[in-house]
Design an enzyme around this catalytic site. Structure first.
Site, mmCIF file in Angstrom:
data_model
loop_
_atom_site.group_PDB
_atom_site.id
_atom_site.type_symbol
_atom_site.label_atom_id
_atom_site.label_comp_id
_atom_site.label_asym_id
_atom_site.label_seq_id
_atom_site.Cartn_x
_atom_site.Cartn_y
_atom_site.Cartn_z
ATOM 1 N N ASP A 366 0.722 -1.217 0.188
ATOM 2 C CA ASP A 366 0.086 -0.044 0.014
ATOM 3 C C ASP A 366 0.853 1.256 -0.054
ATOM 4 O OD1 ASP A 366 0.696 -0.822 2.565
ATOM 5 O OD2 ASP A 366 -0.200 0.687 3.464
ATOM 6 N N GLU A 367 0.212 2.245 -0.425
ATOM 7 C CA GLU A 367 0.844 3.812 -0.456
ATOM 8 C C GLU A 367 2.200 3.786 -0.699
ATOM 9 O OE1 GLU A 367 -1.932 5.380 3.135
ATOM 10 O OE2 GLU A 367 -0.387 4.062 3.758
#
Ligand code: TNX
Length: 571
Positions: A366-367
């Site tokens: 993620d991210e």
């Protein structure tokens, strides 16, 4: 850190008092059975829950048992009931060791509050008279986690094809008893179970709770405490977010500084901490005893400052950054083009896989804002075979769908995209995953993220995905949120609890309760017939149980706590 050590209330007793504990069998059942069920058991209902502003449940509230998650079918029989008494026995079939283990769990829980001896006896003929029988049998339609429960004057009969099903049935039985059954000290009776016939099985085989032990570290006892609490609502996956920028929380023998240095702090600059491999195994075993599969997450290629700070050679420029104790995201990245990065991942995943009886390793993903997209996809494509080489399936946050992920075996994308309350929306990552035959675990941040503040007055939590009231978090259906994503694309649901603002079990409880039971119900119960006005009554009935357990929870004003604590106490 400031965390207080908590005493688990429902420690499974067989560790000390059940000498013939069939550890391997139970662990094998617990670890394979829940996940083997897959999506699609039960009603493939796709209609969203009703938003009924008018309470229709009041008349039922005093008669219908107030169980969460709502069973598939429950008939009450007002002419019948069963009262647990000093001579009551728990009966299992000879040789049914897995059933005996669940029986021992039930006995231990009931002994504490009733003070009764409650021996676990063996008899082939099932229950007669004053007994609670646990039988490992039942129709195939009950699946890997379903059960049947009948309470009459003649006794309580619980049957299930698997030990996991019996364990879930025991959780239902405990909810049918007065709240003081949750006490750790002897309480006055009567201990009456209403006359009831229940047939129950889950909609989804994945009903998860994620705990971020990286932003703040939580002790083994705190994690076990959370396991006790999530098991009450038939959660069957514990996803541990074991590494992030602020801390690395699991000892890796081949890269020791990850834990000893990378784990030495946390958000706000506290002392942090990490689990030794023995402690981690203890958590995994404790979860398995509650029929919960542990999924470890090592977040990559972003969220890696703790690792980058521990080993300079993992950085593209060969320079280790300082440890980080803030709350920003997206600033760190593993060096995608260095071979040592993959040696590191192979070592870490190898050790983690050896500690993980369950089939999944979560690689984060993620991210990764500091990893250019082409690097990111190359990285994920190189990582998946490493996970497979260690005999595990890969799970990642929904961004992994941008890479060339292979659907098999069992790849999962955890969808954290926000959802719209009232109509399905198009989501490119969800659609990409589904187009690659990768199944989704649904964790929409504006519904299922337990770290979102309830409202602007909430003392803990964040609100980047909005304020999420108890009613909001209950008002969604996994199969109707994305255009083109249907029931069969979905493995289940999961409620993540990120810990930037949470430092101890009391704060964890405050954010998780009362929202977590609602997510558990969305994962277990058919969406047809779900309505907030009916659910909130059942939710209110949990309050007195949590009070007895000394749990912290948010007394959300939209839940009629007071009415039903009176009803429950009187029962
Ligand atoms: C998003 S959504 C994160 C975490 C944060 C969380 C805080 C996702 C997979 N990552 O890094 O802790 O928001 O709510």
């Amino acid at each position: 850190m400031t965390a207080q050590s908590a005493t688990p209330r429902r420690r499974v007793p067989w560790r000390s008092s059940w000498p013939s504990r069939p550890v391997t069998l139970l662990a094998a059942l617990a670890l394979t059975v829940p996940l083997a069920l897959g999506a699609g058991m039960g009603t493939a209902a796709s209609a969203g829950p009703q938003q009924d502003p008018v309470s229709t449940a009041g008349s039922d509230a005093t008669t219908a048992p107030l169980v969460i998650p709502k069973p598939v079918s429950m008939q009450t029989d007002p002419g019948q009931s069963f009262t647990v008494m000093s001579g009551t026995r728990i009966v299992v079939q000879p040789g049914a060791q897995a059933a005996a283990g669940v029986g021992a769990f039930l006995a231990e829980t009931l002994r504490r509050s009733t003070g009764f001896a409650l021996p676990v006896a063996t008899r082939s003929s099932g229950a007669t008279g004053n007994s609670i029988s646990l039988r490992l049998s039942g129709p195939a339609k009950l699946g890997a986690e379903g059960y049947r429960l009948d309470a009459t004057h003649g006794g309580v009969r619980l049957s299930a094809p698997t030990a996991a099903g019996l364990f879930h049935g025991v959780q239902t039985l405990l909810q049918l008893l007065p709240p003081r059954v949750e006490s750790t000290t002897v309480q006055p009776g009567p201990w009456t179970v209403p006359g009831v016939h229940i047939v129950d099985y889950p909609r989804f085989g994945w009903r998860g709770a994620m705990l971020d032990v990286s932003r703040h570290f939580f002790t083994v006892e705190e994690v076990k405490h959370y396991i006790d609490e999530i098991a009450m609502y038939k959660i069957n996956v514990l996803h541990l977010h074991l590494s992030d920028d602020q801390g690395w929380r699991i000892a890796i023998n081949s890269w020791p500084l990850l834990a000893t240095y990378g784990g030495s702090t946390e958000v706000g600059g506290g002392a942090g901490g990490y689990y030794t491999q023995a402690q981690y195994k203890d958590i995994v075993a404790y979860a398995a005893e509650h029929f919960i599969t542990t999924v470890p997450e090592i977040d990559t290629p972003g969220h890696t400052n703790a690792a980058l700070a521990s080993y300079a050679e993992l950085n593209c420029d060969g320079t280790a950054p300082p440890l980080y104790t803030g709350t920003d995201v997206g600033f760190s990245s593993l060096c995608v083009d260095k071979d040592i990065t993959y040696q590191f991942l192979d070592d870490v995943i190898g050790e983690l896989a050896a500690l993980t009886p369950g089939p999944y390793i979560h690689i984060g993903g993620d991210e990764a804002h500091s990893t250019p997209l082409s690097d990111y996809t190359r990285f994920i494509d190189r990582l998946q075979p490493i996970v497979h080489a260690h005999g595990k399936n890969m799970m990642g946050w929904n961004e992994i769908a941008q890479a060339d992920v292979q659907p098999s075996p069992g790849t999962l994308a955890q969808n954290w995209s926000l959802v719209n309350d009232s109509h399905p929306i198009y989501d490119a990552l969800a659609t990409a995953a589904v187009s690659k035959a990768v199944k989704l675990v649904m964790s929409p941040a504006n519904k299922a993220y337990l770290d979102m503040q309830y409202n602007p007055q909430s003392p803990y939590g964040l609100h980047w995905a909005g304020y999420v009231s108890v009613q909001d978090s209950y008002h969604w259906d996994p199969a109707t949120i994305f255009t083109g994503v249907t029931e069969s694309d979905i493995k289940g649901v999961e409620a993540p609890l990120w810990s930037e603002t949470l430092t101890n079990i009391h704060e964890i409880e405050y954010m998780a309760f009362p929202r977590l039971p609602g997510i558990a119900e969305i994962g277990w119960s058919a969406s047809q017939g779900r309505s907030w006005s009916e659910y909130r009554v059942r939710l209110a009935a949990q309050g007195p149980r949590w009070d007895v357990m000394g749990m912290n929870y948010y007394h959300a004003p939209e839940v009629p706590w007071a009415d039903f604590s009176t009803v429950q106490k009187a029962r």
